[in-house]
Design a protein around this motif. Structure first.
Motif, short mmCIF file in Angstrom:
data_model
loop_
_atom_site.label_atom_id
_atom_site.label_comp_id
_atom_site.label_asym_id
_atom_site.label_seq_id
_atom_site.Cartn_x
_atom_site.Cartn_y
_atom_site.Cartn_z
N ARG A 190 0.82 -1.21 0.00
CA ARG A 190 0.00 0.00 0.00
C ARG A 190 0.86 1.26 0.00
O ARG A 190 0.52 2.26 -0.64
CB ARG A 190 -0.93 0.00 1.22
CG ARG A 190 -2.05 -1.02 1.16
CD ARG A 190 -2.79 -1.08 2.49
NE ARG A 190 -3.42 0.18 2.79
CZ ARG A 190 -4.71 0.46 2.60
NH1 ARG A 190 -5.51 -0.48 2.11
NH2 ARG A 190 -5.21 1.63 2.90
N PRO A 194 1.81 3.00 -5.22
CA PRO A 194 1.46 4.19 -6.00
C PRO A 194 2.63 4.81 -6.75
O PRO A 194 2.45 5.35 -7.85
CB PRO A 194 0.91 5.14 -4.93
CG PRO A 194 0.36 4.24 -3.88
CD PRO A 194 1.32 3.09 -3.83
N LEU A 197 3.21 2.37 -9.91
CA LEU A 197 2.07 1.85 -10.67
C LEU A 197 2.03 2.39 -12.10
O LEU A 197 1.79 1.64 -13.05
CB LEU A 197 0.76 2.20 -9.95
CG LEU A 197 -0.54 1.83 -10.66
CD1 LEU A 197 -0.62 0.33 -10.91
CD2 LEU A 197 -1.75 2.31 -9.85
N GLU A 224 -9.07 1.07 -3.91
CA GLU A 224 -8.30 2.25 -3.52
C GLU A 224 -7.27 2.68 -4.57
O GLU A 224 -7.13 3.87 -4.84
CB GLU A 224 -7.60 1.99 -2.18
CG GLU A 224 -8.56 1.72 -1.03
CD GLU A 224 -7.82 1.52 0.27
OE1 GLU A 224 -6.91 2.31 0.56
OE2 GLU A 224 -8.15 0.55 1.00
N ALA A 225 -6.56 1.72 -5.13
CA ALA A 225 -5.53 2.07 -6.11
C ALA A 225 -6.12 2.35 -7.49
O ALA A 225 -5.43 2.89 -8.35
CB ALA A 225 -4.49 0.95 -6.19
#
Length: 242
Positions: A190, A194, A197, A224-225
């Motif tokens: 988590r 980001p 990605l 969420e992502a």
């Protein structure tokens, strides 16, 4: 060996039975063993694909039990492949510990497949552990020119030296100690995903850890992502026990 009701179901689902013969073994680490086998005609009938797996049959207290294992380095010309075992208490590990050339093992092929991501991934984001290492390596082999970030959970110190097929020029391997039943891995992914990605439409994320951790990872990636469901493959490879 009769395969019981599970075997009957697999036959109804057009599963194909094979017999593999052990041709050699390797003790990779004290907790990880590789068994080399001849394929009994499997690879001539079904060409190999990334993450290809079979169901092996073992006897426990006189009853048949099947476990799934990913083929390692399948060679259709030679008719050979290997299987790798993360050793623990269980019938599959017990078999692997004592397997010797000439031993045979029954297997059923049913359910394996691989959907090639379209468009081709600009980056691979792989999350695995010793149980899913063969499948993870098969993906690295299948996309040899694609950059990849790999989070590899290590339940034991010797797992840190397992043969993840990385290339320093293209691959970023991040070893993650197994803490809090996979919670540490989830927290690290988590925090770090980001930044690597990129475009979710061109990334390809593959996660295969214990079932609970994999389920949590999948929920995070999709909700969420913001990664589209079609760009995520998440499958629990084993169940943690208390």
């Amino acid at each position: 060996m009769a395969h019981g009701w599970e075997g009957a179901v697999l036959r109804l689902m057009r599963g194909k039975d094979y017999a593999f013969t052990v041709i050699g073994t390797e003790q990779v680490t004290e907790r990880y063993r590789r068994v080399h086998l001849s394929d009994g005609g499997l690879l001539a009938a079904v060409p190999p694909h990334p993450t290809m797996w079979v169901r092996l049959w073992f006897a426990r207290e006189g009853k048949p039990h099947q476990r799934a294992f990913t083929l390692v380095d399948p060679d259709p010309v030679a008719g050979t492949f290997a299987l790798e075992f993360a050793l623990h208490d269980g019938v599959a590990s017990d078999w692997a510990r004592t397997a010797a050339p000439g031993d045979t093992i029954e297997a059923t092929l049913q359910g394996t497949g691989f959907d090639q991501p379209e468009p081709a991934p600009a980056r691979l984001l792989l999350i695995g552990d010793p149980a899913s290492l063969p499948a993870l390596n098969s993906l690295l082999d299948a996309f040899p020119a694609t950059p990849a970030t790999i989070w590899f959970e290590t339940p034991h110190p010797t797992d840190r030296v397992l043969p993840v097929r990385t290339d320093a020029d293209r691959h970023d391997l991040r070893l993650v100690e197994r803490i809090d039943d996979g919670g540490h891995l989830l927290k690290q992914v988590r925090a770090e995903l980001p930044a690597v990605l990129g475009d979710p439409e061109t990334a390809y994320i593959w996660a295969a850890c214990d079932t609970a951790t994999t389920r949590a990872l999948a929920a995070y990636l999709r909700r969420e992502a913001g990664v589209p469901r079609r760009r995520v493959h998440a499958l629990g490879y084993w169940r943690a026990t208390a």
